[in-house]
Design a protein around this motif. Structure first.
Motif, mmCIF file in Angstrom:
data_model
loop_
_atom_site.group_PDB
_atom_site.id
_atom_site.type_symbol
_atom_site.label_atom_id
_atom_site.label_comp_id
_atom_site.label_asym_id
_atom_site.label_seq_id
_atom_site.Cartn_x
_atom_site.Cartn_y
_atom_site.Cartn_z
ATOM 1 N N ILE A 1 0.848 -1.198 0.000
ATOM 2 C CA ILE A 1 0.000 0.000 0.000
ATOM 3 C C ILE A 1 0.883 1.247 0.000
ATOM 4 C CG2 ILE A 1 -1.737 1.339 1.245
ATOM 5 C CD1 ILE A 1 -2.879 -1.251 2.325
ATOM 6 N N SER A 2 0.705 2.079 -1.034
ATOM 7 C CA SER A 2 1.444 3.341 -1.155
ATOM 8 C C SER A 2 0.461 4.496 -1.112
ATOM 9 C CB SER A 2 2.219 3.382 -2.475
ATOM 10 O OG SER A 2 3.023 2.232 -2.646
ATOM 11 N N VAL A 3 0.901 5.629 -0.583
ATOM 12 C CA VAL A 3 0.089 6.845 -0.546
ATOM 13 C C VAL A 3 0.842 7.944 -1.278
ATOM 14 C CG1 VAL A 3 -0.963 8.625 0.904
ATOM 15 C CG2 VAL A 3 -1.037 6.231 1.629
ATOM 16 N N VAL A 4 0.191 8.574 -2.236
ATOM 17 C CA VAL A 4 0.745 9.734 -2.941
ATOM 18 C C VAL A 4 -0.190 10.908 -2.700
ATOM 19 C CG1 VAL A 4 1.201 10.760 -5.194
ATOM 20 C CG2 VAL A 4 1.999 8.452 -4.700
ATOM 21 N N LEU A 5 0.367 12.016 -2.213
ATOM 22 C CA LEU A 5 -0.425 13.197 -1.871
ATOM 23 C C LEU A 5 -0.331 14.240 -2.971
ATOM 24 C CD1 LEU A 5 0.676 13.492 1.858
ATOM 25 C CD2 LEU A 5 -1.450 12.518 0.997
ATOM 26 N N SER A 6 -1.442 14.908 -3.240
ATOM 27 C CA SER A 6 -1.468 16.020 -4.191
ATOM 28 C C SER A 6 -1.595 17.332 -3.418
ATOM 29 C CB SER A 6 -2.628 15.856 -5.174
ATOM 30 O OG SER A 6 -3.871 15.796 -4.485
ATOM 31 N N PRO A 7 -1.234 18.468 -4.025
ATOM 32 C CA PRO A 7 -1.290 19.756 -3.328
ATOM 33 C C PRO A 7 -2.708 20.106 -2.872
ATOM 34 C CG PRO A 7 0.048 19.938 -5.301
ATOM 35 C CD PRO A 7 -0.632 18.591 -5.363
ATOM 36 N N CYS A 8 -2.790 20.781 -1.739
ATOM 37 C CA CYS A 8 -4.075 21.183 -1.162
ATOM 38 C C CYS A 8 -3.883 22.518 -0.466
ATOM 39 C CB CYS A 8 -4.564 20.122 -0.177
ATOM 40 S SG CYS A 8 -6.045 20.582 0.750
ATOM 41 N N SER A 9 -4.812 23.452 -0.675
ATOM 42 C CA SER A 9 -4.699 24.774 -0.064
ATOM 43 C C SER A 9 -4.802 24.728 1.452
ATOM 44 C CB SER A 9 -5.781 25.709 -0.633
ATOM 45 O OG SER A 9 -7.074 25.201 -0.356
ATOM 46 N N ASN A 10 -5.386 23.651 1.993
ATOM 47 C CA ASN A 10 -5.516 23.524 3.445
ATOM 48 C C ASN A 10 -4.375 22.744 4.083
ATOM 49 O OD1 ASN A 10 -8.047 24.856 3.724
ATOM 50 N ND2 ASN A 10 -9.033 23.069 2.831
ATOM 51 N N ALA A 11 -3.440 22.256 3.275
ATOM 52 C CA ALA A 11 -2.391 21.379 3.798
ATOM 53 C C ALA A 11 -1.441 22.134 4.720
ATOM 54 C CB ALA A 11 -1.622 20.758 2.642
ATOM 55 N N SER A 12 -0.876 21.402 5.674
ATOM 56 C CA SER A 12 0.071 21.984 6.618
ATOM 57 C C SER A 12 1.505 21.561 6.323
ATOM 58 C CB SER A 12 -0.274 21.535 8.036
ATOM 59 O OG SER A 12 -0.054 20.133 8.155
#
Length: 426
Positions: free
Chosen positions: A40-51
């Motif tokens: 299981i891999s997780v890839v994150l995309s940009p988000c204006s709410n991200a920290s």
């Protein structure tokens, strides 16, 4: 079983904590814990709410084998290569749990994987996505009949995450009296919201407790926020805007005993417990009412059936930066973001906003279920609203009933895992 890769696509802090967490657990329960067979891999995309801490949170889940942060997403989307040059097995499934629904279409094609999308309110790209797990049947109403076979009602993932937490053996607040008339304060997790939210909530709490001493207050601290940063917004020297609300300031008290809770203590003597365990659903479920800003907090409280008052103070017009699409990009640009935020928010306040459709429960219901208060908020007026609710518990009960009626079914994570299992077989 053939070796397979499960690729989770997600983005913001709310999705990572409330969608990804229960789904990866369900996937492991369904597909097994043998990493040589299922990875299981997780890839994150940009988000204006991200920290910026979302990758670390995802990597902390024992079911997840590897994570790539949002800063490397575009390279992966365009060229199919991760920053660490991950290898990919010949068979796999891309599972969409946040971001833009075009992402699984593109990435699924590049990797040659099946695609599964969790659609909460809207499903897109019906022709190119293999399966949709939807929160409610209404999501599929406008879908052409030839694609209807791709849709399965799975229920509400937010409810899944909340239920999982409530079923756990998480401890209740350390002081038993907190459960009698507990009020949650959720001022946000980003600086633009905290600058107004922290002092406003604390002044309101001071006003309420002065008139109703049995009330107790707690701030569930966002996992992306440390105590010192939170406390800085209650410091008049570091956050001058706090004076606008008539706030006298507060100091951080960190107990010597590791089992104790940190506190914010205001100049009037009010103490607010800082709750750092996450997710905080077990705590929030004990609250009579919560004061919150707009955002994922309202969805989580709605899923728990917790009454809330949604605060949108406009004393600082550039504070609201959680827009989607082009406005979200403009308000977060370096240098000109503040000016863009002021202009966009002014236009929104002047021309766009429709009453009662900013908090997620109100969006779901298409009418105002929980009160939204926007403008140059006065702490005493908000405090009187809270006191009225506490004095009339039937009003709070009515909100709880309405919140429960608008949500989907539970068991969504297990149903999504079942769909992924079926797609692996194909």
């Amino acid at each position: 079983m053939t070796q397979v890769d499960i690729l989770i696509l997600s983005n913001g802090p709310g999705e990572v904590t409330t969608w990804v967490r229960p789904v990866v657990k369900a996937l492991r329960q369904k597909l097994g814990y043998d990493l040589s067979l299922v990875r299981i891999s997780v890839v994150l995309s940009p988000c204006s709410n991200a920290s910026g801490k979302e990758a670390a949170i995802a990597l902390s889940y024992p079911e997840v084998d590897r994570v790539q942060g949002a800063e490397h997403f575009w390279q992966f989307l365009l060229w199919g290569k991760t920053f660490d040059n991950w290898d990919w097995r010949s068979q796999g499934v891309v599972v969409f749990l946040g971001g833009d629904q075009i992402f699984p279409v593109v990435i699924g094609k590049k990797l040659g994987y099946r695609t599964v999308v969790y659609a909460e309110w809207e499903a897109r790209w019906h022709k190119w996505i293999d399966r949709f797990g939807i929160m409610k049947p209404e999501v599929a109403k406008a879908v052409p009949q030839k694609y209807a076979h791709k849709f399965t009602v799975v229920g509400d993932l937010m409810l899944e995450a909340a239920g999982e937490s409530l079923d756990s053996n998480s401890p209740l607040p350390t002081n038993p009296s907190l459960t009698t008339e507990l009020i949650g304060l959720l001022p946000g997790s980003k600086a633009a919201k905290l600058a107004q939210g922290v002092p406003l909530c604390l002044v309101i709490a001071e006003y309420i407790q002065a008139k109703r001493p049995q009330t107790k207050f707690v701030i569930p601290v966002a996992p992306t926020l440390d105590l010192q940063t939170l406390a800085s917004f209650a410091d008049l020297q570091k956050n001058p805007i706090a004076k606008i609300f008539g706030f006298g300031g507060a100091s951080l008290i960190v107990p010597q005993d590791a089992r104790g809770k940190a506190l914010l203590k205001t100049t009037t003597g009010l103490t607010v417990e800082l709750w750092q365990e996450n997710p905080a659903y077990h705590l929030l479920s004990q609250c009579r009412i919560c004061l919150t800003t707009v955002g994922a907090n309202t969805a989580e409280l709605g899923a728990l059936g917790v009454p809330m008052i949604v605060l949108l103070p406009t004393q600082q017009l550039d504070a609201m930066r959680s827009w989607d699409g082009l406005p979200g990009l403009l308000v977060n640009l370096p240098g000109v973001g503040t000016l863009c935020a002021k202009v966009i928010n002014w236009l929104f306040l002047r021309f766009v906003r429709r009453k009662g459709l900013l908090a997620w429960p109100n969006i779901w219901a298409q009418k105002e279920i929980v009160p939204e208060i926007m403008g140059k908020l006065q702490p005493q007026e908000v405090g009187e609203m809270v006191l009225d609710f506490l004095a009339h518990p039937e009003k709070l009960a009515d909100i709880r009933t309405k919140l429960r009626k608008i949500r989907g079914e539970s068991g969504a994570a297990q149903k999504i895992a079942q769909i992924v299992g079926e797609e692996i077989g194909k």
